[in-house]
Write a protein that holds these residues in place. Structure first.
Motif, PDB file in Angstrom:
ATOM      1  N   UNK A  24      22.404 -31.673  -8.608  1.00 36.75           N
ATOM      2  CA  UNK A  24      22.837 -32.011  -9.980  1.00 36.75           C
ATOM      3  C   UNK A  24      24.237 -31.525 -10.324  1.00 36.75           C
ATOM      4  N   UNK A  25      25.015 -31.103  -9.329  1.00 31.47           N
ATOM      5  CA  UNK A  25      26.337 -30.593  -9.708  1.00 31.47           C
ATOM      6  C   UNK A  25      27.241 -31.751 -10.145  1.00 31.47           C
ATOM      7  N   UNK A  26      28.140 -31.408 -11.062  1.00 32.46           N
ATOM      8  CA  UNK A  26      29.006 -32.441 -11.669  1.00 32.46           C
ATOM      9  C   UNK A  26      30.453 -31.988 -11.612  1.00 32.46           C
ATOM     10  N   UNK A  27      31.359 -32.943 -11.498  1.00 26.94           N
ATOM     11  CA  UNK A  27      32.771 -32.558 -11.553  1.00 26.94           C
ATOM     12  C   UNK A  27      33.225 -32.534 -13.010  1.00 26.94           C
ATOM     13  N   UNK A  28      34.495 -32.157 -13.182  1.00 23.23           N
ATOM     14  CA  UNK A  28      34.977 -31.940 -14.555  1.00 23.23           C
ATOM     15  C   UNK A  28      34.919 -33.201 -15.427  1.00 23.23           C
ATOM     16  N   UNK A 274      19.994 -41.614 -19.333  1.00 21.40           N
ATOM     17  CA  UNK A 274      20.529 -42.572 -18.365  1.00 21.40           C
ATOM     18  C   UNK A 274      21.869 -42.103 -17.811  1.00 21.40           C
ATOM     19  N   UNK A 275      22.707 -41.563 -18.710  1.00 21.49           N
ATOM     20  CA  UNK A 275      24.026 -41.120 -18.266  1.00 21.49           C
ATOM     21  C   UNK A 275      23.895 -39.985 -17.255  1.00 21.49           C
ATOM     22  N   UNK A 276      22.995 -39.047 -17.538  1.00 21.98           N
ATOM     23  CA  UNK A 276      22.801 -37.925 -16.616  1.00 21.98           C
ATOM     24  C   UNK A 276      22.318 -38.418 -15.252  1.00 21.98           C
ATOM     25  N   UNK A 277      21.364 -39.326 -15.248  1.00 20.16           N
ATOM     26  CA  UNK A 277      20.855 -39.862 -13.980  1.00 20.16           C
ATOM     27  C   UNK A 277      21.948 -40.588 -13.218  1.00 20.16           C
ATOM     28  N   UNK A 278      22.734 -41.334 -13.965  1.00 18.07           N
ATOM     29  CA  UNK A 278      23.803 -42.098 -13.316  1.00 18.07           C
ATOM     30  C   UNK A 278      24.836 -41.150 -12.693  1.00 18.07           C
ATOM     31  N   UNK A 281      22.894 -39.025  -9.857  1.00 18.91           N
ATOM     32  CA  UNK A 281      22.151 -39.790  -8.854  1.00 18.91           C
ATOM     33  C   UNK A 281      20.710 -39.315  -8.751  1.00 18.91           C
ATOM     34  N   UNK A 282      20.312 -38.415  -9.637  1.00 20.44           N
ATOM     35  CA  UNK A 282      18.925 -37.926  -9.615  1.00 20.44           C
ATOM     36  C   UNK A 282      18.120 -38.752 -10.610  1.00 20.44           C
ATOM     37  N   UNK A 283      17.164 -39.513 -10.083  1.00 21.23           N
ATOM     38  CA  UNK A 283      16.415 -40.409 -10.965  1.00 21.23           C
ATOM     39  C   UNK A 283      15.280 -39.662 -11.660  1.00 21.23           C
ATOM     40  N   UNK A 284      14.817 -40.244 -12.740  1.00 24.11           N
ATOM     41  CA  UNK A 284      13.745 -39.657 -13.534  1.00 24.11           C
ATOM     42  C   UNK A 284      12.411 -40.196 -13.013  1.00 24.11           C
TER      43      UNK A 284
END
Ligand code: KIV
Ligand code: ZN
Length: 459
Positions: A24-28, A274-278, A281-284
């Protein structure tokens, strides 16, 4: 006259505790995008990261602090000067900054992880909060692993940090070990024993290792917690954190049990999910409460029949209230004639009862083989069922166009289907249900069966 409901502060830690979960890591840029959505969602606090953890985390917190101006922006720090200084460096330009200091307090953590005594723990917590307070007015303290800490010692640490200036006391169930009754009692004990507690906000931070994070957080609220820490989609370390959407919708759907207010714009929940999953790439999981793709989907015939008569039969909240466009009737082997008839209508075909029975039998055989019957399968099946060879009476009539042309309906082998209509169809009296959602028309006006017979046929 209705009593005013206590306001619960929603502290979103998707960008910190959530981001710590594998994958779940995200860039800036991604963090910034999500922070703007959290702002639209109306959360009160965004925990934007752990600035000492990496340069990327530091820059992410700084960037969010610079542009997201309504909510409080929090940054995490261990109970030591370098962490607190780094957090402040990232936060200092925020409109509403908060330093969040944590230190473990359970004997397991003191002995094996930190290798300090209880007395050293109290002193370190107090000094850290005092230092943070010299930089920032708003300081939150978390005794990590609080639920496995001796309650008497926990109260001693909490009293020390309140005296040092902490404004929020967060009680983490770090390893998801507690249960609702126990967590509620712990909050009650803290409220009874910690001097000065009435001047600070008590917060709950629950993990989901036993699947009870949301239940524990809500038990905390009932016992006096006024801030809940949670994440979108419930992401977070191991089994995750308490899910924001579940907590907020429990309060909205059951105000009789949870008479509290939040500032969350619930219609923005689905977009955030939806935005977080997108981004990650981790689906619900499909059956996830509130935002899973099956949360408002119905396949069983009995349920579909009920939904078509009144959505209140099988839905306790409207999909629109969480930003999901509409309920879905999935056509599979458990579906009934009522839903099949509606779908056929939406595709441009209206059948009498005998014709629909015929289509239905074939449909069930097909669904047994292919599981989900899509529109193109259904159209094929309709056309195939209607092959004129053996039957003098056409079974299929194009819907509106044939009637408009004078009611002289003839069989049409390859008609153009009407564009699919949404689930809710034109209302008849009574026009709306208790959700204010239009009640769908009951399709089968042509027959004079009793309602019970109709019910049995429809499923
Ligand atoms: O779970 C936990 O204990 C934490 C703290 C840092 C609040 O995330
Ligand atoms: Zn946590």
């Amino acid at each position: 006259m209705t009593a005013e409901r206590p306001r619960i502060t929603i502290f979103d830690t998707t960008l910190r505790d959530g981001e710590q979960s594998p994958g779940c890591s995200m860039n800036q840029q991604e963090k910034l995008r999500l922070a703007h959505q959290l702002d639209r969602l109306g959360v009160d606090v965004i925990e934007a990261g752990f600035p000492i953890a990496s340069d990327g985390d530091f820059e992410g917190v700084k960037a969010i602090a610079a542009v997201v101006r309504r909510p409080i922006i929090a940054g995490l720090a261990r109970a030591c000067r370098p962490d607190i200084e780094r957090a402040w460096e990232a936060l200092k330009d925020a409109a509403h900054p908060r330093i969040h200091v944590f230190l473990a307090t359970s004997d397991i953590h003191l002995q094996y992880k930190l290798r300090i005594t209880r007395d050293q723990c109290v002193a370190q917590a107090r000094d850290a909060v005092r230092f943070a307070k010299t930089l920032c007015r708003d300081v939150e303290f978390s005794p990590e692993d609080a639920t496995r800490t001796d309650p008497e010692f926990l109260c001693r640490v909490l009293e020390a940090v309140v005296e040092a200036g902490a404004t929020t006391l967060n009680i983490p169930d770090t390893v998801g070990y507690t249960v609702p009754s126990e967590f509620g009692e712990l909050i009650t004990t803290i409220r009874q024993r910690v001097k000065g507690i009435e001047n600070v906000t008590i917060s709950a931070h629950c993990h989901n290792d036993l699947g009870m994070a949301v239940a524990n957080a809500l038990a905390g609220v009932a016992a006096g917690v006024r801030q809940v820490e949670c994440t979108i989609n419930g992401i977070g370390e191991r089994a995750g954190n308490a899910s924001l959407e579940e907590i907020v919708m429990a309060m909205r759907t059951r105000p009789d049990c949870y008479p509290y207010e939040t500032g969350v714009v619930t219609e923005q929940i689905f977009a955030a999910s939806q935005m977080l999953s997108e981004i990650t790439g981790v689906t619900v999981q499909p059956n996830k409460a509130i935002i899973g793709r099956n949360a408002f989907a119905h396949e069983a015939g009995i349920h579909q029949d009920g939904m078509l008569k009144n959505p209140l039969t099988y839905e306790i909240m409207t999909p629109q209230s969480v930003g999901v466009p509409d309920s879905k009737l999935v056509l599979g082997k458990h579906s009934g004639r009522h839903a099949l008839g509606l779908r056929c209508e939406q595709l441009g075909y209206q059948f009498d009862r005998r014709a629909l029975d015929d289509i239905y039998r074939r449909f069930v055989r097909l669904a047994d083989k292919i599981k989900h019957v899509e529109d193109h399968h259904l159209l094929e099946l309709i056309r195939d069922t209607h092959k004129p060879a053996g039957s003098a009476t056409p079974l299929i009539e194009p819907l509106a166009p044939a009637k408009a042309a004078g009611g002289n309906a003839t069989a049409v082998n390859t008609p153009e289907p009407e564009p699919a209509k949404p689930f809710s169809i034109a209302p008849i009296a009574p026009t709306t249900n208790a959700f204010g959602v239009p009640l769908p028309v009951h399709l089968d006006h042509h027959h004079e069966q009793t309602q019970q017979e109709d019910y049995l046929w429809g499923v």
